[in-house]
Write a protein that holds these residues in place. Structure first.
Motif, short mmCIF file in Angstrom:
data_model
loop_
_atom_site.label_atom_id
_atom_site.label_comp_id
_atom_site.label_asym_id
_atom_site.label_seq_id
_atom_site.Cartn_x
_atom_site.Cartn_y
_atom_site.Cartn_z
N VAL A 1 -13.69 1.37 7.46
CA VAL A 1 -13.85 1.63 6.62
C VAL A 1 -13.37 1.62 4.77
O VAL A 1 -11.87 1.01 4.89
CB VAL A 1 -13.23 3.06 6.98
CG1 VAL A 1 -13.50 3.47 8.21
CG2 VAL A 1 -11.82 3.12 6.74
N TYR A 2 -13.80 1.76 3.80
CA TYR A 2 -13.25 2.29 2.36
C TYR A 2 -13.07 3.42 2.45
O TYR A 2 -13.61 4.10 2.54
CB TYR A 2 -14.64 2.01 1.48
CG TYR A 2 -15.14 1.07 1.65
CD1 TYR A 2 -14.53 -0.57 2.17
CD2 TYR A 2 -16.48 0.60 1.16
CE1 TYR A 2 -15.10 -1.55 1.37
CE2 TYR A 2 -16.68 -0.76 0.69
CZ TYR A 2 -16.39 -1.73 1.02
OH TYR A 2 -17.09 -2.35 1.28
N ILE A 3 -11.56 3.43 1.47
CA ILE A 3 -10.08 4.30 1.62
C ILE A 3 -10.01 4.04 -0.36
O ILE A 3 -9.63 3.37 -0.54
CB ILE A 3 -9.29 4.08 2.13
CG1 ILE A 3 -9.58 4.35 3.83
CG2 ILE A 3 -8.58 5.66 2.21
CD1 ILE A 3 -8.37 3.88 4.82
N LEU A 4 -10.07 5.99 -0.47
CA LEU A 4 -9.23 5.40 -1.81
C LEU A 4 -8.40 6.86 -1.91
O LEU A 4 -8.86 8.31 -1.65
CB LEU A 4 -10.64 5.89 -2.53
CG LEU A 4 -9.62 6.35 -4.73
CD1 LEU A 4 -8.69 5.08 -5.04
CD2 LEU A 4 -11.07 6.55 -5.49
N ARG B 1 5.34 16.68 -1.30
CA ARG B 1 4.67 17.22 -1.30
C ARG B 1 3.89 17.67 -1.96
O ARG B 1 4.44 17.82 -3.47
CB ARG B 1 4.89 19.06 -0.79
CG ARG B 1 4.74 18.22 1.46
CD ARG B 1 4.37 19.48 2.17
NE ARG B 1 4.81 19.05 3.35
CZ ARG B 1 6.13 19.50 3.94
NH1 ARG B 1 6.23 20.69 3.33
NH2 ARG B 1 6.17 19.63 5.10
N ARG B 2 2.90 16.76 -2.14
CA ARG B 2 1.61 16.79 -3.70
C ARG B 2 0.68 16.67 -2.84
O ARG B 2 0.12 16.20 -2.34
CB ARG B 2 2.36 15.91 -4.89
CG ARG B 2 1.93 14.49 -4.20
CD ARG B 2 2.55 13.64 -3.33
NE ARG B 2 2.54 12.35 -3.38
CZ ARG B 2 2.29 11.37 -1.74
NH1 ARG B 2 1.71 12.51 -0.79
NH2 ARG B 2 1.99 10.56 -1.79
N MET B 3 -0.42 17.49 -4.08
CA MET B 3 -1.61 16.61 -3.67
C MET B 3 -1.59 15.69 -4.14
O MET B 3 -1.48 15.46 -4.35
CB MET B 3 -3.19 17.78 -4.79
CG MET B 3 -2.89 19.24 -4.69
SD MET B 3 -3.38 19.48 -2.83
CE MET B 3 -2.68 21.80 -3.31
N VAL B 4 -3.19 15.22 -2.80
CA VAL B 4 -3.43 13.67 -3.02
C VAL B 4 -4.92 13.90 -2.79
O VAL B 4 -5.81 14.58 -1.51
CB VAL B 4 -3.32 12.73 -1.23
CG1 VAL B 4 -3.89 11.77 -1.41
CG2 VAL B 4 -1.53 12.71 -1.90
N HIS B 5 -5.64 13.41 -3.47
CA HIS B 5 -7.49 12.89 -2.84
C HIS B 5 -8.13 11.82 -1.90
O HIS B 5 -7.03 10.88 -1.83
CB HIS B 5 -8.19 12.93 -4.86
CG HIS B 5 -10.15 13.04 -3.70
ND1 HIS B 5 -10.47 11.38 -4.03
CD2 HIS B 5 -10.85 13.66 -3.88
CE1 HIS B 5 -11.57 11.51 -3.63
NE2 HIS B 5 -11.57 12.60 -3.47
N LEU B 6 -8.63 12.44 -0.79
CA LEU B 6 -8.62 11.24 -0.30
C LEU B 6 -10.57 10.80 -0.16
O LEU B 6 -10.88 11.94 0.32
CB LEU B 6 -7.98 11.65 1.71
CG LEU B 6 -8.87 10.91 1.61
CD1 LEU B 6 -8.15 9.61 2.47
CD2 LEU B 6 -8.42 10.98 3.68
N GLY B 7 -10.45 9.89 -0.74
CA GLY B 7 -12.38 9.24 -0.23
C GLY B 7 -12.87 8.34 0.65
O GLY B 7 -11.65 7.49 0.61
#
Length: 105
Positions: free
Chosen positions: A74-77, A2-8
């Motif tokens: 949708v656009y995803i980052l 597990r780790r931190m993920v930014h989802l835009g």
């Protein structure tokens, strides 16, 4: 691991230039239902941004979101990041920083 993920995520995506384009039906409920299944902890900030504590592969995360009903445009980052104080900075609420710095297993 597990780790931190930014989802835009842009709910209108490729249809943003089409007059009357709308997000998929029940966008937030569907998206956050999926996020809750793949993330043991998450925080939504702003209208299109989340931080997830997850072990899901970034490509798998994006593909699975695009496979949700109505989410094909949708656009995803999705990006991993290290929330260590010296590697993360910004102007956010105290609630966000407290959540981000909390110890997780």
């Amino acid at each position: 691991m597990r780790r931190m993920v930014h989802l835009g995520i842009n709910p209108i995506g490729a249809l943003a230039t089409v007059p009357g384009a709308r997000p998929p039906a029940n966008f937030w409920a569907v998206l956050e239902g999926y996020i809750s299944r793949v993330s043991t902890d998450w925080f939504r900030f702003g209208s299109q941004n989340y931080v997830l504590w997850t072990e899901v592969d970034l490509a798998e995360l994006g593909s699975a979101i695009k496979a949700l009903p109505g989410f094909q445009n949708v656009y995803i980052l999705a990006t991993e990041f290290d929330p260590a104080a010296h590697k993360c900075n910004g102007m956010m609420t105290a609630d966000f920083w407290n959540w981000l710095q909390r110890q997780r297993l």
